[in-house]
Write an enzyme that holds these catalytic residues in place. Structure first.
Site, PDB file in Angstrom:
ATOM      1  N   GLU A   1       0.814  -1.238   0.033  1.00 20.07           N
ATOM      2  CA  GLU A   1      -0.119   0.021   0.047  1.00 20.07           C
ATOM      3  C   GLU A   1       0.845   1.135   0.138  1.00 20.07           C
ATOM      4  OE1 GLU A   1      -3.839  -0.950   2.531  1.00 20.07           O
ATOM      5  OE2 GLU A   1      -2.225  -1.868   3.436  1.00 20.07           O
TER       6      GLU A   1
ATOM      7  N   SER B   1      18.632   3.707   0.524  1.00 20.49           N
ATOM      8  CA  SER B   1      17.625   2.906   0.441  1.00 20.49           C
ATOM      9  C   SER B   1      17.651   1.845  -0.866  1.00 20.49           C
ATOM     10  CB  SER B   1      16.248   3.337   0.738  1.00 20.49           C
ATOM     11  OG  SER B   1      15.218   2.299   0.493  1.00 20.49           O
TER      12      SER B   1
ATOM     13  N   LYS C   1      16.813 -10.576   0.276  1.00 15.96           N
ATOM     14  CA  LYS C   1      16.334  -9.340   1.023  1.00 15.96           C
ATOM     15  C   LYS C   1      15.878  -9.457   2.251  1.00 15.96           C
ATOM     16  CE  LYS C   1      14.427  -4.616   0.270  1.00 15.96           C
ATOM     17  NZ  LYS C   1      14.055  -4.642   1.478  1.00 15.96           N
TER      18      LYS C   1
ATOM     19  N   GLU D   1      21.749  -6.297   8.024  1.00 21.39           N
ATOM     20  CA  GLU D   1      20.227  -6.357   8.367  1.00 21.39           C
ATOM     21  C   GLU D   1      20.136  -6.769   9.983  1.00 21.39           C
ATOM     22  OE1 GLU D   1      18.522  -4.506   6.502  1.00 21.39           O
ATOM     23  OE2 GLU D   1      16.318  -4.993   6.611  1.00 21.39           O
TER      24      GLU D   1
ATOM     25  N   LYS E   1      10.584  -6.886  -5.192  1.00 18.67           N
ATOM     26  CA  LYS E   1       9.766  -7.334  -3.954  1.00 18.67           C
ATOM     27  C   LYS E   1       8.792  -8.394  -4.284  1.00 18.67           C
ATOM     28  CE  LYS E   1       9.550  -4.645  -0.421  1.00 18.67           C
ATOM     29  NZ  LYS E   1       9.509  -3.540   0.071  1.00 18.67           N
TER      30      LYS E   1
ATOM     31  N   CYS F   1     -22.895 -16.064  26.604  1.00 15.92           N
ATOM     32  CA  CYS F   1     -23.989 -15.803  27.541  1.00 15.92           C
ATOM     33  C   CYS F   1     -25.307 -16.317  27.289  1.00 15.92           C
ATOM     34  CB  CYS F   1     -24.159 -14.600  28.273  1.00 15.92           C
ATOM     35  SG  CYS F   1     -24.921 -13.503  26.934  1.00 15.92           S
TER      36      CYS F   1
ATOM     37  N   CYS G   1     -24.506  -8.680  20.974  1.00 16.58           N
ATOM     38  CA  CYS G   1     -25.147  -9.395  22.284  1.00 16.58           C
ATOM     39  C   CYS G   1     -26.025  -8.417  22.852  1.00 16.58           C
ATOM     40  CB  CYS G   1     -23.982 -10.178  22.935  1.00 16.58           C
ATOM     41  SG  CYS G   1     -24.603 -10.643  24.666  1.00 16.58           S
TER      42      CYS G   1
HETATM   43  S1  IVH Z   1      21.759  -3.587  -0.298  1.00 20.46           S
HETATM   44  C1  IVH Z   1      23.896   0.417  -0.369  1.00 20.46           C
HETATM   45  N1  IVH Z   1      21.215  -5.993   0.425  1.00 20.46           N
HETATM   46  O1  IVH Z   1      16.688  -3.430   2.315  1.00 20.46           O
HETATM   47  C2  IVH Z   1      23.374  -0.817  -0.114  1.00 20.46           C
HETATM   48  N2  IVH Z   1      19.893  -4.274   1.088  1.00 20.46           N
HETATM   49  O2  IVH Z   1      14.798  -1.706   1.064  1.00 20.46           O
HETATM   50  C3  IVH Z   1      21.800  -0.819  -0.015  1.00 20.46           C
HETATM   51  N3  IVH Z   1      18.056  -5.205   2.737  1.00 20.46           N
HETATM   52  O3  IVH Z   1      17.642  -0.248   3.585  1.00 20.46           O
HETATM   53  C4  IVH Z   1      21.191  -1.958   0.402  1.00 20.46           C
HETATM   54  N4  IVH Z   1      18.636  -7.284   2.655  1.00 20.46           N
HETATM   55  O4  IVH Z   1      18.250  -2.487   5.128  1.00 20.46           O
HETATM   56  C5  IVH Z   1      20.768  -4.660   0.489  1.00 20.46           C
HETATM   57  N5  IVH Z   1      20.792  -8.154   0.597  1.00 20.46           N
HETATM   58  C6  IVH Z   1      20.705  -6.902   0.932  1.00 20.46           C
HETATM   59  C7  IVH Z   1      19.525  -6.636   2.019  1.00 20.46           C
HETATM   60  C8  IVH Z   1      19.358  -5.281   1.926  1.00 20.46           C
HETATM   61  C9  IVH Z   1      17.958  -6.330   3.219  1.00 20.46           C
HETATM   62  C10 IVH Z   1      17.373  -3.805   3.342  1.00 20.46           C
HETATM   63  C11 IVH Z   1      18.324  -2.789   3.693  1.00 20.46           C
HETATM   64  C12 IVH Z   1      18.015  -1.616   2.700  1.00 20.46           C
HETATM   65  C13 IVH Z   1      16.565  -1.974   2.528  1.00 20.46           C
HETATM   66  C14 IVH Z   1      16.074  -1.375   1.287  1.00 20.46           C
END
Ligand code: IVH
Length: 676
Positions: free
Chosen positions: A33, A81, A112, A169, A308, A405, A424
């Protein structure tokens, strides 16, 4: 709708959800969302570039360092990010674009991990500092003490590398998450929505011991900075970091679009084998010099994307449809499912909301259904597989008798938010009492730590509570409560049970001091919540003036609607409720508005408190809240300016320092006496 108006609306909503996600660890919407809104905003901004501003959520990473938590630390390397992608075409586009720009690059595909990002700094091979992402660009929070409790973070590296910063992470294993939540529920504390929120909440806690108990882990996925070593590729850095003692991301090396897509699908197909949650795959250019060439935007690197996964869906069977009775008497159908693992948790129930929803899905006991769950949201039944329906089923109809009840249950008029419900009619229905007690003790109401569902059930079952006011007479039955192990599992040691009983009784005693908005909210009057409670607190000297108020007086309050006013009048018209109010007053529960009679609140004005050690019954947050409520100040370190050191068990160097400076040291009891 006007574009400028919609852009503003989206920005406000996204900022709100950023706050919920990054700062409060308590998201209200799914990533899907959120991404939908962000994409809509991006599209509108590209169509109306004149409306683009640097503060827009499309131009910066979501979070900001939480001011009241750990110290703010400046990022040396931004913690960016990733741009999210949702389809094969988008992934193929990315790979094609990289090929056009770089020739024949190598790609890395990694799982991820669904947790929270931290950066770890090492000097001469020794762990020195750990920081959360915060705003990703300028500052994060110092969480070093908590990170030291994570076993998979090596304190000393195999080599004495002069300087190293890595990013990884932090996550919680699904199994640990379920144990933590089970314990939280038993103790009447906050239930976490998913392992990620639980990990994030844990890492921000002020007590490293809890971090150790909750067994967090970390997987490293990026080298941020290094001195004394040279690397050419990402794969090479991960291999080296693994040799230094880190748990690093599993990776697959790919060269073509097809190989990249296969690697993404392979991770998706084995998601269930991971002991922690994944929310996608990350695709990265391997060569570090290529990465440099491509650079970053203000928000994301140009050399990487995240794919994703869609919310997980599985088939399962409806074993039974249970009808529960809520605090307000609403009968809610709940599908009991054959347990399936979905998005990091075991799902064995899904709300069916109301009769309309049951009819729409035509869901019946025995049906095979498709359930969906994104990481943050509650499971939903999406559809019924009609081909798999066994013979002899019949449509499910919510009964017209309360299952608890036996009183008659009637259909209420349609309510926009909740659809049409069945209620109820018995106000003394025990099911309503259980829910009411849980609500009464919840944080937004009387905030009685330890009075959660398991304890409430035990108190009702053993007959200690017949109405709300009985809570405040439990102190007279301390020995019985211990004997019946009301606060602990029956296997708990006797000494533990008496400790937890005393903790509960102390929390009940403390709640007597609450302002009246919390009490009003605690009564669970339909259409009278937190907001109405605070309007009443600000406009009436005490509860009894509210009891005697006319409907005209109530609706005159700015923001108080007729429906809420009528609900208040109806509630206090009932003799039973006045009886409860009087018993509460006799037990010493505060009935006066502190907002209107504000003199008692300043007893700690001019005093500065420092807290150390574990207090016998109060959490640190509760103690801080009380100090601030009475106009005291809180400081993190002892100095000549400190008035009191509030010290509990295992007090450390702060106690020694305070004693050295002749500062008054208070126990929890001394502290409570000052407030009396
Ligand atoms: S690379 C500059 N690799 O996903 C490096 N991120 O949605 C950029 N994350 O903030 C991130 N697993 O916290 C990378 N294998 C992975 C990851 C990963 C989880 C998280 C990370 C990032 C977020 C972005």
């Amino acid at each position: 709708m006007n574009a400028a108006y919609r852009i503003n609306e989206l920005r406000e909503q996204l900022e709100y959800h950023n706050r919920k996600y990054y700062e409060e660890d308590s998201p209200e919407i799914s990533d899907y969302e959120y991404d939908d809104m962000l994409r809509e905003l991006e599209t509108l901004e590209s169509e109306h570039p004149e409306l683009l501003v640097p503060e827009s959520p499309t131009q910066h990473v979501g979070g900001s360092a939480k001011p009241e938590a750990g110290k703010k630390i400046r990022h040396d390397v931004p913690m960016l990010s990733l741009e999210d992608k949702f389809s094969r075409e988008e992934v193929v586009d990315f790979v094609g674009k990289m090929k056009r720009e770089l020739g024949d690059p190598t790609f890395i595909v990694e799982p991820k991990i669904d947790g929270l990002s931290v950066a770890l700094r090492y000097r001469d091979g020794e762990f020195m500092q750990g920081i959360t992402r915060g705003d990703g660009i300028n500052y994060g929070e110092d969480v070093t003490a908590n990170l030291k409790m994570i076993k998979s973070i090596p304190q000393t590296l195999s080599e004495k590398i002069p300087y190293l910063e890595v990013r990884g992470e932090v996550y919680m294993d699904n199994e640990v998450f379920e144990e933590v939540n089970a314990r939280q529920e038993e103790e009447g504390k906050k239930i976490f929505a998913n392992p990620r929120n639980c990990a994030a909440g844990t890492l921000r806690m002020l007590n490293p011991q809890v971090v150790a108990e909750r067994k967090l882990s970390i997987i490293i996925f990026n080298l941020q900075a290094v001195q004394g070593k040279e690397f050419k590729s990402h794969a090479e850095t991960l291999d080296c970091l693994s040799k230094q003692g880190f748990q690093v991301s599993k990776y697959t090396i790919c060269r073509t679009e097809d190989e990249v897509w296969e690697a993404i699908c392979a991770i998706d197909n084995t998601r269930g084998e991971f002991s922690y949650g994944l929310d996608g795959a990350v695709i990265k250019v391997d060569s570090l010099s290529d990465r440099e060439k491509l650079g970053t935007t203000s928000k994301v690197p140009r050399w990487s994307i995240a794919y994703k996964y869609p919310p997980e869906e599985k088939q399962t069977k409806v074993l039974h449809i249970e009808v529960n009775v809520g605090r307000t008497g609403r009968l809610t159908p709940l599908a009991i499912l054959e347990p399936v693992r979905l998005a990091g948790t075991t799902v064995s129930r899904a709300s069916l909301h109301n009769q309309d929803q049951i009819d729409r899905l035509d869901v019946r006991i025995g049906d095979t259904v498709i359930v969906r769950k994104a990481a943050e949201i509650i499971p939903q039944i999406m559809s019924v597989i009609k081909d798999k329906r066994p013979d002899g089923t019949s449509p499910f109809i919510i009964p017209d008798k309360c299952p608890v009840c036996g009183s008659s249950a009637v259909r209420e008029t349609t309510n926009e938010k909740e659809g049409s419900g069945i209620l109820c009619t018995n106000v003394n229905c025990p099911a309503q009492l259980a829910r009411l007690l849980i609500h009464f003790a919840s944080r937004q109401a009387m905030d009685i730590d330890g009075l959660g569902p398991a304890v409430v059930d035990a108190l009702l079952e053993k007959g200690y509570i017949k109405d709300l006011s009985d809570i405040y007479y439990l102190r007279d039955r301390r020995e019985d409560l211990i004997r019946d192990a009301i606060t602990g599992r029956s296997s708990a040691k006797k000494s533990d049970t008496s400790k937890s009983t005393d903790k509960l009784l102390a929390a009940i005693e403390r709640s007597k001091d609450n302002d009246i908005d919390k009490l009003i909210n605690g009564f669970g009057i339909r259409n009278v919540g937190k907001f109405a409670g605070s309007l009443l607190k600000n406009n009436f000297a005490d509860i009894f003036s509210i009891v005697n108020a006319s409907i005209e007086e109530l609706v005159r309050l700015d923001g108080f609607g007729e429906i809420s006013a009528k609900a208040i009048i109806d509630f206090f018209k009932q003799k039973q409720n006045i009886y409860i109010l009087e018993r509460l007053q006799n037990a010493g529960v505060n009935m006066k508005s502190k907002a209107v009679n504000s003199t008692i609140d300043n007893v700690l004005e001019g005093s500065t408190f420092v807290l150390t050690g574990t207090l016998p019954t109060m959490t640190r947050d509760e103690a801080c809240e009380m100090i601030e409520k009475h106009s005291g100040r809180i400081s993190g370190s002892v100095s000549k300016k400190t008035t009191y050191l509030l010290a509990g068990e295992d007090a450390g160097s702060k106690l020694t320092k305070a004693q050295g400076l002749g500062i008054k040291v208070l126990s929890e009891d001394d502290f409570m006496n000052i407030l009396k």
